[in-house]
Design an enzyme around this catalytic site. Structure first.
Site, PDB file in Angstrom:
ATOM      1  CG  ASP A 191      -2.404  -0.093   0.809  1.00  0.00           C
ATOM      2  OD1 ASP A 191      -2.689   0.017  -0.398  1.00  0.00           O
ATOM      3  OD2 ASP A 191      -3.253  -0.276   1.696  1.00  0.00           O
ATOM      4  CG  HIS A 251       6.342   6.294  14.568  1.00  0.00           C
ATOM      5  ND1 HIS A 251       6.587   7.494  13.939  1.00  0.00           N
ATOM      6  CD2 HIS A 251       5.474   6.586  15.575  1.00  0.00           C
ATOM      7  CE1 HIS A 251       5.895   8.459  14.534  1.00  0.00           C
ATOM      8  NE2 HIS A 251       5.209   7.938  15.530  1.00  0.00           N
ATOM      9  CG  ASP A 379      -0.070  26.627  14.325  1.00  0.00           C
ATOM     10  OD1 ASP A 379      -0.240  27.803  14.688  1.00  0.00           O
ATOM     11  OD2 ASP A 379       1.046  26.099  14.203  1.00  0.00           O
ATOM     12  CB  SER A 409       2.789  10.018  15.833  1.00  0.00           C
ATOM     13  OG  SER A 409       4.007  10.334  16.440  1.00  0.00           O
TER      14      SER A 409
END
Length: 815
Positions: A191, A251, A379, A409
């Site tokens: 993928d 990760h 933000d 994350s």
């Protein structure tokens, strides 16, 4: 760490391309992980040194790795502490950097010692040398994922951020590159494999730097870290195993899939920008700032449009800040970073650094995720709880292709994916304009992380651009102009809604005079009138936008005839201190607290930080934070440190019918020092000692000048008895210089006609008839209203009482 892991169910779900795009729903079993604590650490054998501009001009600085920096005092300190090598942070022979703003990175060196040193001691010694602009540790950064603890009831993030609607506009362009600075990627993942960016200037595996960028065979990104045992950079961006305490070595693969996983391929997940490209950059496990800054420069120099940084922790770094600004401002690369998972309002770096879009995490119900950091420095936010994405089946701990993880994350690459959609759809927008589209998402409540990202809204920027009016001439029609951008939409109406002196809102239609430019006219008004207004545009589907965005709850405001057409109820030029409180019990600043007097002024180099003069014409005094020595070398002296300091007014009482307008001049700067732009200025108002404070102004924007501010208080509150205001300057830490000052404070009213104090019955005479009216008012026999109340307050102290009667009797008797 518990070991009762749930094994991933590897059933594959096949769907038609059309169904895949519009209804991506996969049910997986979840993986239990534990959160990794945020550690503050730095390299035990390295420091950064930045040479001053003056020393750099006077010295032949080394261009390559060497054993000296050619500055005798500095070299002696380095030598006696066991110096091994001094090397420039970047290769200045790189032609991509010639003539560009490097933000001083050309004067930064990495100093390495032969064995662990007392880093803080070395930093202290070097900081005393005049040739050194700064020296700092080489900080270490951590991943900021927050792994999931239980089976997941999936609420798919694409629905929340309206990805599917955005994909009707754009699915991303293969010319837009998203750099994932992380643990590397699974380069064979089904993928991801079709969406990796392949460097067209490099011939694979020929051992030659074909594109002359300083990196040999960087066909598919670059590994700046190496392994734990062999920290040598190379071109292998696949994951290393068995170094992370909670087995999150893949990760980077998870983040890459969120941003730009392959779509329309009938398997697995789909990324937000599934036709954009991924540039994998490996900075772990040796994620020190010298590794990270080199990676950022590479990413910027090699064409990345967006940089996704799902890691952080530790103190602010000037060197890292310079690399960020180089990427953003010099190379037009958006820098997006995770806000961190400490559940804290403390600033998390580099997300809180200048030039970075910081991203918090939300849940499927649009609440703030419990682990997400928050605060005005964040933000925007994006889904970050239970996000399914790609993982590396080579991970010896789980062997799965897909898993659900939590964390800022995950929110960070989601925003990076939306940024890629925006860059694909609007390639010519400035970086500021692109950031504005990302930040202007959905208001999902008071979660203290900005708005939640909305992909569809970001790529269909139906919006009104308008420069607000601040005043207008009396007795003339008031022209209002705006640009309305509505690509692909059928505009149905554009209106100006306006209110005169807090009366109910009326509206007038606007007309298009030139392409996208609209003009409307508010009827003429008399001097001393307050006009509130907002703009509304609506398309044929009833999709509506406002200017300002918070309208109708928030409006623009202007004064007809200007300030001089209004009556001053309070006119404090601060030449004396009229019972203002210089500090309150809630304050905690250790220095730089509010004072009254004639400020000496401070500078940072040639930039003024604290004003040297007050604002009042021919005046001398004002309120200011901290009195520094009267010296041209008082940089940063007596600035606000360690917390907040408050200037609070006395209570003011105004007659019934008054609609107060607050005006003042303020000076606020936080743009100098090591951490510019983080600290807050707030102005608040309340009615009565038990009333809640209402914020009129809150900003981190620095202006080293006197700036006028005006607020129509009926926009914010309805009760004006015992009115009190306060000004707060706050230092949040990090090394910035915070200074503030206030002068020429006025409270005006203009909704009433002018009057003569003492002439209560408007007969142009002050006599016994006026005395009788005042007595009846005081005794509540016949209360006065409107102008009569203001006229009865003969001594203009905000109260109608016996003192006014005595003054009037004396006037009549003496007259």
């Amino acid at each position: 760490m518990q070991n009762n892991w749930t094994t991933f169910n590897k059933r594959r779900v096949f769907m038609s391309p059309k169904l895949w795009i519009y209804a991506i729903t996969l049910i997986f079993s979840a993986l239990s992980l534990s959160a990794q604590p945020n550690k503050i650490a730095y390299h035990p054998q390295k420091v950064f040194i930045k040479i001053s501009q003056t020393a750099a001009r006077a010295t032949s600085l080394p261009l390559n790795a060497t054993s000296a920096i050619n500055i005798p005092n500095v070299d002696r300190i380095l030598s006696r502490n066991g110096l091994v090598e001094v090397r420039p942070l970047y290769d200045l022979s790189n032609s991509n950097r010639a003539g560009q703003n490097l933000y001083g990175l050309d004067r930064v060196f990495v100093v390495e010692f032969e064995q662990p040193i007392d880093v803080n001691s070395i930093v202290g010694q070097l900081s005393n040398e005049i040739e050194i602009e700064y020296t700092e540790p080489v900080y270490h950064r951590e991943l900021v994922y927050q792994p999931n603890d239980s089976l997941l009831d999936v609420s798919w993030h694409h629905t929340n951020i309206q990805s599917e609607a955005a994909w009707d506009v754009t699915t991303g362009s293969d010319s837009v590159l998203i750099a994932i600075l992380d643990t590397g990627v699974d380069t064979d993942h089904p993928d991801l494999i079709d969406n990796f960016y392949l460097n067209p200037g490099e011939i694979p595996d020929n051992g030659i730097d074909d594109d002359l960028n300083g990196y040999v065979d960087d066909t598919l990104g670059w590994d700046f870290s190496g392994t734990e045992s062999n920290p040598t950079p190379d071109n292998n961006v696949n994951h290393d195993w068995n170094w992370h305490p909670y087995h999150a070595e893949d990760h980077g693969t998870h983040c890459a899939g969120i941003a730009a996983g392959v779509g329309d391929n009938e398997i697995g997940i789909v990324g937000v920008a599934f036709h954009s490209k991924i540039m994998p950059i490996k900075i772990f496990p040796n994620s020190y700032d010298d590794v990270i800054t080199a990676a950022m420069m590479y990413v910027a120099d090699n064409g990345a449009d967006i940089m996704s940084c799902s890691w952080g922790g530790g103190p602010n770094s000037s060197t890292l800040n310079s690399a960020i600004l180089y990427a953003r401002d010099t190379k037009n690369c958006l820098v997006i970073a995770a806000a961190g998972n400490d559940g804290s309002s403390s600033i998390f770096y580099p997300a809180g650094s200048p030039g970075v879009l910081s991203v918090g995490a939300t849940t499927g119900s649009d609440a703030r995720a419990s682990f997400s950091n928050y605060g005005n420095w964040v933000d925007l936010c994006a889904p970050g709880a239970g996000i399914w994405s790609t993982t590396d089946p080579a991970n010896p701990f789980h062997s799965d292709l897909y898993q659900a993880w939590d964390g800022t994350s995950m929110a960070c690459p989601m925003v990076a994916g939306v940024a890629a959609l925006v860059r694909s759809q609007f390639p010519n927008l400035s970086i500021d304009e692109q950031e504005a589209l990302l930040i202007d998402g959905d208001d999902v409540g008071n979660i203290q992380m900005g708005k939640r990202i909305n992909a569809f809204k970001a790529v269909t920027p139906f919006r009104i651009t308008h420069i607000p009016l601040t005043e207008s001439e009396a007795n003339l029609p008031i022209s209002v102009e705006a640009d309305v951008l509505a690509p692909g939409l059928n505009l149905e109406l554009i209106r100006i809604y306006y209110s005169i002196d807090s009366a109910p809102f009326e509206f007038v239609e606007m007309s298009e005079t030139t392409t996208d430019h609209w003009v409307g006219t508010i009827p003429l008004q008399e001097a001393g009138t307050v006009v509130q207004y907002y703009l509304m545009a609506s398309d044929s589907t009833q999709f509506t936008v406002f200017s300002p965005p918070g309208a109708p709850a928030v409006t623009y405001m202007f004064l007809v005839g200007g300030i001089n057409s209004f009556l001053a109820l309070i006119n404090d030029n601060v030449e004396t201190n009229l019972d203002w409180m210089l500090g309150v019990p809630e304050d905690n600043a250790s220095s730089g607290t509010w004072e009254w007097g004639d400020p000496n002024g401070t500078w940072q180099n040639s930039t003024p930080v604290q004003p040297e003069d007050d604002h009042t014409l021919n005046g001398e005094n004002c309120f200011f934070t901290g009195q520094a020595p009267a010296s041209s070398t008082n940089n940063g002296a007596a600035d606000v440190d360690g917390g907040r300091t408050t200037l609070r007014s006395p209570f003011w009482n105004f007659p019934t019918g008054v609609m107060p307008i607050l005006t003042y001049y303020r000076w606020y700067t936080n743009a100098e020092g090591l951490s510019p732009g983080f600290d807050y200025w707030r102005v608040q108002v309340r009615s009565g000692a038990e009333g809640s404070w209402i914020t009129l102004e809150e900003t981190t924007e620095s202006e080293s000048a006197w700036v006028a501010r005006t607020f129509y208080l009926p926009q914010y509150m309805s009760e004006f008895s015992n009115l009190q205001i306060q000004f707060i300057a706050e230092d949040l830490g990090g090394g910035s210089l915070v200074e503030a000052a206030v002068d020429d404070i006025k409270i005006l009213t203009g909704n009433l006609d002018f009057y003569t104090p003492g002439d209560v019955n408007y007969d142009t005479l002050i006599n016994i008839q006026d005395i009788v009216l005042i007595v009846n008012h005081i005794m509540e026999i016949s209360p006065l209203t409107g102008n009569a109340v203001l006229a009865a307050d003969y001594n203009q102290d905000g109260y109608v009482n016996v003192q006014d009667l005595v003054s009037l009797v004396n006037l009549i008797v003496s007259g």
